[in-house]
Design a protein around this motif. Structure first.
Motif, mmCIF file in Angstrom:
data_model
loop_
_atom_site.group_PDB
_atom_site.id
_atom_site.type_symbol
_atom_site.label_atom_id
_atom_site.label_comp_id
_atom_site.label_asym_id
_atom_site.label_seq_id
_atom_site.Cartn_x
_atom_site.Cartn_y
_atom_site.Cartn_z
ATOM 1 N N VAL A 338 -9.580 1.714 13.880
ATOM 2 C CA VAL A 338 -9.567 1.266 15.034
ATOM 3 C C VAL A 338 -8.601 -0.038 15.277
ATOM 4 O O VAL A 338 -8.619 -0.764 16.201
ATOM 5 C CB VAL A 338 -11.158 0.748 15.511
ATOM 6 C CG1 VAL A 338 -11.989 1.696 15.316
ATOM 7 C CG2 VAL A 338 -11.287 -0.431 14.362
ATOM 8 N N PHE A 339 -7.378 0.171 14.518
ATOM 9 C CA PHE A 339 -6.276 -0.429 14.652
ATOM 10 C C PHE A 339 -6.425 -2.081 14.844
ATOM 11 O O PHE A 339 -5.640 -2.953 15.488
ATOM 12 C CB PHE A 339 -5.407 -0.096 15.834
ATOM 13 C CG PHE A 339 -5.113 1.214 16.142
ATOM 14 C CD1 PHE A 339 -3.924 1.691 15.306
ATOM 15 C CD2 PHE A 339 -5.942 2.528 16.469
ATOM 16 C CE1 PHE A 339 -3.575 3.003 15.128
ATOM 17 C CE2 PHE A 339 -5.539 3.802 16.286
ATOM 18 C CZ PHE A 339 -4.282 3.902 15.681
ATOM 19 N N ILE A 340 -7.469 -2.712 13.915
ATOM 20 C CA ILE A 340 -7.449 -3.976 13.755
ATOM 21 C C ILE A 340 -6.414 -4.473 12.700
ATOM 22 O O ILE A 340 -6.118 -3.865 11.859
ATOM 23 C CB ILE A 340 -8.747 -4.389 13.076
ATOM 24 C CG1 ILE A 340 -9.744 -4.330 14.140
ATOM 25 C CG2 ILE A 340 -8.768 -5.713 12.677
ATOM 26 C CD1 ILE A 340 -10.032 -4.993 15.314
ATOM 27 N N ALA A 341 -5.558 -5.552 13.230
ATOM 28 C CA ALA A 341 -4.695 -6.210 12.252
ATOM 29 C C ALA A 341 -5.062 -6.357 11.015
ATOM 30 O O ALA A 341 -6.325 -6.955 10.667
ATOM 31 C CB ALA A 341 -4.023 -7.481 12.822
ATOM 32 N N LYS A 342 -4.383 -6.350 9.984
ATOM 33 C CA LYS A 342 -4.838 -6.324 8.468
ATOM 34 C C LYS A 342 -4.775 -7.674 7.914
ATOM 35 O O LYS A 342 -4.960 -7.856 6.834
ATOM 36 C CB LYS A 342 -4.571 -5.132 7.553
ATOM 37 C CG LYS A 342 -3.134 -5.331 7.247
ATOM 38 C CD LYS A 342 -2.513 -3.969 6.362
ATOM 39 C CE LYS A 342 -1.298 -4.247 5.719
ATOM 40 N NZ LYS A 342 -0.943 -3.030 4.898
ATOM 41 N N ASP A 343 -4.015 -8.593 8.663
ATOM 42 C CA ASP A 343 -3.684 -9.780 8.103
ATOM 43 C C ASP A 343 -3.421 -10.690 9.121
ATOM 44 O O ASP A 343 -3.600 -10.384 10.349
ATOM 45 C CB ASP A 343 -2.429 -9.958 7.026
ATOM 46 C CG ASP A 343 -1.409 -9.429 7.665
ATOM 47 O OD1 ASP A 343 -0.868 -9.943 8.863
ATOM 48 O OD2 ASP A 343 -0.572 -8.540 6.977
ATOM 49 N N PHE A 344 -3.045 -12.063 8.775
ATOM 50 C CA PHE A 344 -2.869 -13.014 9.917
ATOM 51 C C PHE A 344 -1.297 -13.450 10.118
ATOM 52 O O PHE A 344 -1.224 -14.528 10.642
ATOM 53 C CB PHE A 344 -3.680 -14.205 9.375
ATOM 54 C CG PHE A 344 -5.233 -14.451 9.263
ATOM 55 C CD1 PHE A 344 -5.853 -14.049 10.507
ATOM 56 C CD2 PHE A 344 -5.608 -14.336 7.966
ATOM 57 C CE1 PHE A 344 -7.350 -13.575 10.379
ATOM 58 C CE2 PHE A 344 -7.194 -14.205 7.849
ATOM 59 C CZ PHE A 344 -7.884 -13.846 9.086
ATOM 60 N N SER A 345 -0.517 -12.477 9.839
ATOM 61 C CA SER A 345 0.688 -12.950 9.941
ATOM 62 C C SER A 345 1.428 -12.909 11.424
ATOM 63 O O SER A 345 2.216 -13.962 11.792
ATOM 64 C CB SER A 345 1.686 -11.592 9.328
ATOM 65 O OG SER A 345 1.488 -10.510 9.932
ATOM 66 N N ARG A 346 0.577 -12.382 12.197
ATOM 67 C CA ARG A 346 1.065 -12.566 13.771
ATOM 68 C C ARG A 346 0.628 -13.938 14.301
ATOM 69 O O ARG A 346 1.052 -14.283 15.448
ATOM 70 C CB ARG A 346 0.165 -11.518 14.515
ATOM 71 C CG ARG A 346 -1.097 -11.384 14.780
ATOM 72 C CD ARG A 346 -1.754 -10.515 15.734
ATOM 73 N NE ARG A 346 -1.383 -9.288 15.366
ATOM 74 C CZ ARG A 346 -0.938 -8.256 16.242
ATOM 75 N NH1 ARG A 346 -0.857 -8.542 17.654
ATOM 76 N NH2 ARG A 346 -0.595 -7.182 15.767
#
Length: 400
Positions: A338-346
């Motif tokens: 479902v295309f959730i970002a996999k970390d907090f880099s953004r």
């Protein structure tokens, strides 16, 4: 299942569930004799014309109403204070919260302050207020938070960058109108993030040390329903079978964790949202595999159950531990799909803030019911895994 001891199951909310249930608002208003209604929502609810589902019913009821729509994501004490200014001028006898967790949390906070006075910062903790809150009806428009049945409100103090929690059995909305039609136009990325939030609720409730057979049953059913319907809801928002299932899964996950609290995922996500405005569902989704890996040795049998509920094959020829780890792979695969970002880099989380975030996380009562005993050093290590400079970010949100 462990049937030892005494449990106190809490569900104080009258539930009205199903397509078309929004029409029941008129019945509630007229039956209870409410005359003046303050509706609390956010700008997105107004812009999507979802609010008209509610205001049309209020016009039919004959009640006067005003709308406060200045709730922001990760709601703040400022939002609550501004809403209280409207309340003090209008003097409503009834509140309706419409939206995701943010408007519903503001509505709960305002319901508490309307009768008890003061500032929400004065009521951190459980059962810190004396008078019954102003009657509140919740209309969730996302399938994720469970806030329509929970006894907590979480509000950020922007001055201290700290999320405070106030709660008590009387703080739960008196009514919840759950109409899946109101979730139909929810954008894919919000459907995904709120759906993953609901899954975290179910998993953390099931593994909580405060769980018992009734909450375990609800949590496992929520895991099954959410994991088998989230993809469909994200990629075809008009699939009302999937939308209805997601709203139901979110509901029963909320009923479950309302009685068990949660765990390290939620303890850690709150500081990230308070300091970096990371969407709550995204924060929970990113943290979940790391916390599951940390917790799994403390209760591997529960993680086998989670894997089963998510439709994973349990191999009788391998160890319990090996089967348990398939639950983490299932969660990671769902988030990726479902295309959730996999970390907090953004979100550009600074490593120098990890200590402060860890200290705030340890203040959460959720840490106390986490299945594996947790020290601040553990929280720091978990944060470092997710915000480290080498963390990648291949997945993108469905809609930027």
């Amino acid at each position: 299942m462990n049937f030892q001891g005494i449990f106190d199951f809490n569900l104080r909310t009258n539930l009205l569930f199903g397509e078309g249930s929004v029409a029941k608002i008129t019945n509630v208003v007229q039956k209870e004799g409410f005359q003046r209604v303050l509706v609390i929502c956010d700008k997105g609810i107004q812009q999507a014309n979802i609010l008209t589902f509610v205001t049309d019913e209020l016009e039919r009821s004959g009640a006067e109403y005003v709308v406060f729509s200045d709730v922001e994501a990760n709601p703040t004490t400022t939002n609550v204070n501004h809403c209280m200014e409207i309340l003090n001028r209008f003097q409503p006898d009834f509140l309706i919260g419409v939206g995701g967790g943010s408007p519903l949390d503001v509505a709960k906070a305002v319901s508490l302050l309307a009768t008890n006075g003061g500032k929400i910062e004065e009521y951190e903790g459980i059962d810190t207020f004396e008078k019954d809150p102003l009657p509140l009806l919740a209309v969730p428009t996302t399938a994720g938070t469970g806030s329509e049945v929970t006894i907590f409100t979480v509000i950020t103090n922007p001055e201290t960058e700290y999320k405070l929690t106030a709660g008590g059995k009387r703080l739960a909305p008196k009514w919840a109108v759950m109409d899946p039609e109101l979730t139909r136009t929810l954008p894919p990325h919000i459907t995904a993030a709120t759906g993953m939030d609901a899954l975290v609720h179910a998993i953390e409730s099931y593994t909580s040390t405060a769980t018992y057979p009734l909450t375990e049953t609800l949590a496992l059913e929520a895991i099954r329903v959410i994991s088998s319907n989230l993809r469909q809801a994200v990629f075809n928002g008009d699939n009302m079978k999937a939308r209805t299932a997601m709203l139901y899964g979110s509901l029963i996950a909320g009923v479950s964790f309302n009685n068990t609290r949660l765990g390290n995922v939620h303890a850690m996500s709150h500081p990230l949202s308070a300091m970096y405005n990371v969407p709550h569902g995204v924060a929970n989704s990113v943290l979940l595999p790391y916390v599951m890996t940390f917790n799994l040795p403390a209760a591997p049998e529960k993680f086998v159950d989670i894997a089963k509920a998510m439709g994973e094959y349990i191999d009788p020829e391998v160890s319990m531990m090996e089967n348990a780890y398939t639950s983490i792979k299932a969660v990671e695969r769902l988030a990726k799909d479902v295309f959730i970002a996999k970390d907090f880099s953004r979100y550009h989380v600074k490593k120098e803030d990890i200590q402060t975030m860890a200290e705030d996380a340890m203040k959460s009562g959720n840490v106390l019911v986490n299945p594996r005993k947790t020290r601040i050093e553990d929280i720091i290590a978990l944060y470092e895994e997710t915000v480290g400079e080498s963390a990648g970010n291949e997945a993108q949100l469905v809609t930027e």
